[in-house]
Design a protein around this motif. Structure first.
Motif: not given
Length: 348
Positions: A191, A205-206, A212
């Protein structure tokens, strides 16, 4: 006309030293020409010292005087410096009183010794608890640096292996924490690496809308080979070898990679793909390449296509092609760009 400019600016090093003379009244009567010394202090790599004469350096005809001097004490040294020596009001009621100053650089030598001195009336207003503080500012000029000693040694620095290390990390799959599924094929990845290289992956992804804890992400509308090449570029900052592809297959692969680069905001990868496609333009593919460039905001590639099409020896062949007819139907705005470029070319 070719105009150039340059500048030479000397290096300077500044330092301040405070010399406190306690029991001032006890030093009075020491005698003319006799002094008390400060500790030596370093400014600009040179050692300096203040000398204070409570009864003056030389016999004065009138008045009650004292004197102060500044001396370079480094052995076998020479320094250019300007300075200011002042009396400090410890009660903070009076302004500092400058007793010795040079605003332009003076050359100090250790042998024969060079020092600057000045006489002034006894500084009674600047005494506090029978002590006097003399403060000295020195600015040393350092115009030249010692040149490094030339040697015959040549140490070869190895090239960066960061991309190799990251590529090996992708290859081995160590510590991967996310998996992408592309048409049944699985691609483990990291990631943090993806987020570092692509703001799209970072948001996915964040970001606040991301999950997450998600372990698998399915990628739609992309071939596994294209996604594999995208990961290769993310980790190694270069496109994988496409030696196994020839002709139209290689060209189509680069076009798919350009679309993937645009999708994930990989700008350098996108420009590399543009550069490759610019070199493969021909009458048969220029219109489809132009449509692709227009759709994905590839300005460099679009300019190359327009220049190719409006070249006098190619325009008729391009206009007569089936691709041009398709371009008129699918991208009418691009036809206006072609017309505008052709008009400008005729005016030049």
């Amino acid at each position: 006309m070719n105009a150039t400019a340059s500048m030479c600016s000397p290096r300077t090093v500044r330092g301040t030293h405070a010399f406190k003379i306690a029991g001032y009244s006890l030093h009075r009567g020491l005698g003319v020409g006799r002094y008390v010394r400060s500790a030596t202090f370093d400014v600009g790599g040179y050692l300096w010292r203040i000398e204070y004469y409570p009864d003056a350096e030389m016999e004065m005809k009138n008045g009650d005087y004292a004197s102060v001097s500044l001396e370079l004490v480094s052995t076998n040294a020479q320094a250019r410096a300007f300075f200011e020596v002042r009396l400090v009001d410890q009660a903070k009621k009076l302004p500092s009183f400058v007793v010795l100053s040079r605003k332009k650089p003076v050359v100090f030598r250790a042998k024969p010794p060079t020092y600057m001195s000045e006489d002034f009336l006894q500084p009674l207003p600047y005494l506090k608890d029978d002590s006097l503080v003399v403060e000295c500012d020195i600015t040393v000029m350092r115009e030249s640096e010692v040149a490094p000693i030339a040697t015959t040694f040549d140490i070869q620095v190895p090239p960066s292996d960061l991309s190799d290390n990251l590529g090996e990390l992708l290859k081995t799959g160590e510590e991967t924490d996310i998996t992408f599924e592309v048409r049944g094929e699985l691609f483990p990845a990291h990631r943090i690496v993806l987020a570092m290289r692509s703001r799209v992956f970072k948001a996915e992804l964040f970001g606040p809308m991301g999950d997450r804890t998600r372990q698998t992400i399915t990628i739609e509308d992309m071939q596994p080979a294209v996604f594999s090449a995208l990961l290769h570029f993310i980790y190694k900052d270069s496109l994988p070898s496409m030696g196994h592809l020839v002709g139209d297959d290689a060209e189509e692969m680069v076009k798919h990679l350009l679309v993937a680069a645009d999708r994930y905001a990989m700008e350098r990868m996108k420009v590399i793909c543009e550069s490759i496609l610019c070199k493969t333009l021909n009458v048969r593919n220029v219109t489809t390449t132009l449509a692709l460039a227009d759709q994905h905001q590839c300005n460099h590639l679009k300019d190359a296509c327009l220049e190719f099409i409006t070249s006098p020896d190619r325009t008729d062949d391009v206009v007569a092609s089936e691709g041009y007819a398709n371009l008129k139907r699918s991208c009418p705005a691009v036809i206006a760009d072609i017309f505008e470029r052709a008009t400008k070319s005729r005016k030049i």
